[in-house]
Design a protein around this motif. Sequence first.
Motif, PDB file in Angstrom:
ATOM      1  N   VAL A   1      -4.235 -30.743   3.383  1.00 49.06           N
ATOM      2  CA  VAL A   1      -5.494 -30.113   3.752  1.00 49.06           C
ATOM      3  C   VAL A   1      -6.375 -31.149   4.431  1.00 49.06           C
ATOM      4  O   VAL A   1      -6.551 -32.248   3.909  1.00 49.06           O
ATOM      5  CB  VAL A   1      -6.210 -29.557   2.497  1.00 49.06           C
ATOM      6  CG1 VAL A   1      -7.522 -28.909   2.885  1.00 49.06           C
ATOM      7  CG2 VAL A   1      -5.309 -28.557   1.775  1.00 49.06           C
ATOM      8  N   ASP A   2      -6.900 -30.810   5.581  1.00 48.68           N
ATOM      9  CA  ASP A   2      -7.785 -31.704   6.329  1.00 48.68           C
ATOM     10  C   ASP A   2      -7.132 -33.055   6.598  1.00 48.68           C
ATOM     11  O   ASP A   2      -7.802 -34.093   6.573  1.00 48.68           O
ATOM     12  CB  ASP A   2      -9.105 -31.915   5.571  1.00 48.68           C
ATOM     13  CG  ASP A   2      -9.900 -30.623   5.467  1.00 48.68           C
ATOM     14  OD1 ASP A   2      -9.729 -29.770   6.353  1.00 48.68           O
ATOM     15  OD2 ASP A   2     -10.670 -30.470   4.507  1.00 48.68           O
ATOM     16  N   GLY A   3      -5.827 -33.067   6.811  1.00 45.02           N
ATOM     17  CA  GLY A   3      -5.142 -34.307   7.120  1.00 45.02           C
ATOM     18  C   GLY A   3      -4.986 -35.238   5.930  1.00 45.02           C
ATOM     19  O   GLY A   3      -4.582 -36.375   6.078  1.00 45.02           O
ATOM     20  N   PHE A   4      -5.304 -34.772   4.723  1.00 45.24           N
ATOM     21  CA  PHE A   4      -5.183 -35.599   3.522  1.00 45.24           C
ATOM     22  C   PHE A   4      -3.869 -35.308   2.825  1.00 45.24           C
ATOM     23  O   PHE A   4      -3.568 -34.159   2.537  1.00 45.24           O
ATOM     24  CB  PHE A   4      -6.353 -35.303   2.574  1.00 45.24           C
ATOM     25  CG  PHE A   4      -6.222 -35.988   1.237  1.00 45.24           C
ATOM     26  CD1 PHE A   4      -6.444 -37.345   1.127  1.00 45.24           C
ATOM     27  CD2 PHE A   4      -5.879 -35.262   0.111  1.00 45.24           C
ATOM     28  CE1 PHE A   4      -6.323 -37.984  -0.093  1.00 45.24           C
ATOM     29  CE2 PHE A   4      -5.749 -35.888  -1.114  1.00 45.24           C
ATOM     30  CZ  PHE A   4      -5.974 -37.260  -1.213  1.00 45.24           C
ATOM     31  N   ARG A   5      -3.084 -36.366   2.595  1.00 44.93           N
ATOM     32  CA  ARG A   5      -1.796 -36.192   1.920  1.00 44.93           C
ATOM     33  C   ARG A   5      -1.895 -36.812   0.526  1.00 44.93           C
ATOM     34  O   ARG A   5      -2.143 -38.013   0.411  1.00 44.93           O
ATOM     35  CB  ARG A   5      -0.717 -36.894   2.725  1.00 44.93           C
ATOM     36  CG  ARG A   5       0.671 -36.642   2.194  1.00 44.93           C
ATOM     37  CD  ARG A   5       1.689 -37.381   3.079  1.00 44.93           C
ATOM     38  NE  ARG A   5       3.031 -37.117   2.587  1.00 44.93           N
ATOM     39  CZ  ARG A   5       3.815 -36.171   3.063  1.00 44.93           C
ATOM     40  NH1 ARG A   5       3.397 -35.411   4.056  1.00 44.93           N
ATOM     41  NH2 ARG A   5       5.001 -35.981   2.558  1.00 44.93           N
ATOM     42  N   PRO A   6      -1.757 -36.011  -0.524  1.00 44.41           N
ATOM     43  CA  PRO A   6      -1.901 -36.536  -1.889  1.00 44.41           C
ATOM     44  C   PRO A   6      -0.790 -37.520  -2.224  1.00 44.41           C
ATOM     45  O   PRO A   6       0.350 -37.335  -1.820  1.00 44.41           O
ATOM     46  CB  PRO A   6      -1.817 -35.287  -2.772  1.00 44.41           C
ATOM     47  CG  PRO A   6      -1.089 -34.279  -1.942  1.00 44.41           C
ATOM     48  CD  PRO A   6      -1.462 -34.586  -0.511  1.00 44.41           C
ATOM     49  N   ASP A   7      -1.137 -38.584  -2.952  1.00 47.03           N
ATOM     50  CA  ASP A   7      -0.121 -39.537  -3.373  1.00 47.03           C
ATOM     51  C   ASP A   7       0.246 -39.276  -4.841  1.00 47.03           C
ATOM     52  O   ASP A   7      -0.167 -38.270  -5.426  1.00 47.03           O
ATOM     53  CB  ASP A   7      -0.626 -40.968  -3.170  1.00 47.03           C
ATOM     54  CG  ASP A   7      -1.897 -41.254  -3.970  1.00 47.03           C
ATOM     55  OD1 ASP A   7      -2.238 -40.452  -4.850  1.00 47.03           O
ATOM     56  OD2 ASP A   7      -2.526 -42.289  -3.701  1.00 47.03           O
ATOM     57  N   GLY A   8       1.022 -40.165  -5.393  1.00 43.93           N
ATOM     58  CA  GLY A   8       1.498 -39.968  -6.766  1.00 43.93           C
ATOM     59  C   GLY A   8       0.375 -39.872  -7.779  1.00 43.93           C
ATOM     60  O   GLY A   8       0.435 -39.095  -8.716  1.00 43.93           O
ATOM     61  N   TRP A   9      -0.672 -40.680  -7.585  1.00 48.57           N
ATOM     62  CA  TRP A   9      -1.787 -40.645  -8.537  1.00 48.57           C
ATOM     63  C   TRP A   9      -2.528 -39.321  -8.474  1.00 48.57           C
ATOM     64  O   TRP A   9      -2.986 -38.806  -9.495  1.00 48.57           O
ATOM     65  CB  TRP A   9      -2.749 -41.794  -8.255  1.00 48.57           C
ATOM     66  CG  TRP A   9      -2.180 -43.117  -8.645  1.00 48.57           C
ATOM     67  CD1 TRP A   9      -1.734 -44.094  -7.800  1.00 48.57           C
ATOM     68  CD2 TRP A   9      -1.957 -43.602  -9.969  1.00 48.57           C
ATOM     69  NE1 TRP A   9      -1.258 -45.149  -8.531  1.00 48.57           N
ATOM     70  CE2 TRP A   9      -1.380 -44.876  -9.869  1.00 48.57           C
ATOM     71  CE3 TRP A   9      -2.195 -43.062 -11.245  1.00 48.57           C
ATOM     72  CZ2 TRP A   9      -1.042 -45.639 -10.986  1.00 48.57           C
ATOM     73  CZ3 TRP A   9      -1.841 -43.823 -12.357  1.00 48.57           C
ATOM     74  CH2 TRP A   9      -1.275 -45.084 -12.230  1.00 48.57           C
ATOM     75  N   ASP A  10      -2.660 -38.759  -7.269  1.00 50.88           N
ATOM     76  CA  ASP A  10      -3.310 -37.447  -7.143  1.00 50.88           C
ATOM     77  C   ASP A  10      -2.497 -36.385  -7.864  1.00 50.88           C
ATOM     78  O   ASP A  10      -3.036 -35.531  -8.572  1.00 50.88           O
ATOM     79  CB  ASP A  10      -3.469 -37.067  -5.674  1.00 50.88           C
ATOM     80  CG  ASP A  10      -4.415 -37.996  -4.948  1.00 50.88           C
ATOM     81  OD1 ASP A  10      -5.485 -38.286  -5.500  1.00 50.88           O
ATOM     82  OD2 ASP A  10      -4.075 -38.442  -3.839  1.00 50.88           O
ATOM     83  N   LEU A  11      -1.183 -36.430  -7.686  1.00 48.99           N
ATOM     84  CA  LEU A  11      -0.324 -35.442  -8.340  1.00 48.99           C
ATOM     85  C   LEU A  11      -0.360 -35.622  -9.853  1.00 48.99           C
ATOM     86  O   LEU A  11      -0.376 -34.643 -10.601  1.00 48.99           O
ATOM     87  CB  LEU A  11       1.109 -35.572  -7.814  1.00 48.99           C
ATOM     88  CG  LEU A  11       1.263 -35.275  -6.320  1.00 48.99           C
ATOM     89  CD1 LEU A  11       2.706 -35.508  -5.893  1.00 48.99           C
ATOM     90  CD2 LEU A  11       0.829 -33.855  -6.007  1.00 48.99           C
ATOM     91  N   ALA A  12      -0.393 -36.871 -10.299  1.00 47.20           N
ATOM     92  CA  ALA A  12      -0.457 -37.132 -11.739  1.00 47.20           C
ATOM     93  C   ALA A  12      -1.759 -36.592 -12.319  1.00 47.20           C
ATOM     94  O   ALA A  12      -1.766 -35.958 -13.377  1.00 47.20           O
ATOM     95  CB  ALA A  12      -0.334 -38.632 -12.002  1.00 47.20           C
ATOM     96  N   GLY A  13      -2.864 -36.813 -11.610  1.00 47.71           N
ATOM     97  CA  GLY A  13      -4.154 -36.307 -12.078  1.00 47.71           C
ATOM     98  C   GLY A  13      -4.171 -34.794 -12.147  1.00 47.71           C
ATOM     99  O   GLY A  13      -4.694 -34.207 -13.089  1.00 47.71           O
TER     100      GLY A  13
END
Length: 34
Positions: free
Chosen positions: A3-15
């Motif tokens: 979304v809006d060119g933002f790619r979630p990383d591992g920490w985002d997925l963990a959160g």
Amino acid sequence: IIVDGFRPDGWDLAGAGIALAGVAVLMYAPRGGA
């Protein structure tokens, strides 16, 4: 999901996983009289 060119990383997925787990605990916790 990007979304809006933002790619979630591992920490985002963990959160997100922790947040969803917390919601699941609140939804499925046994409550008296419910």
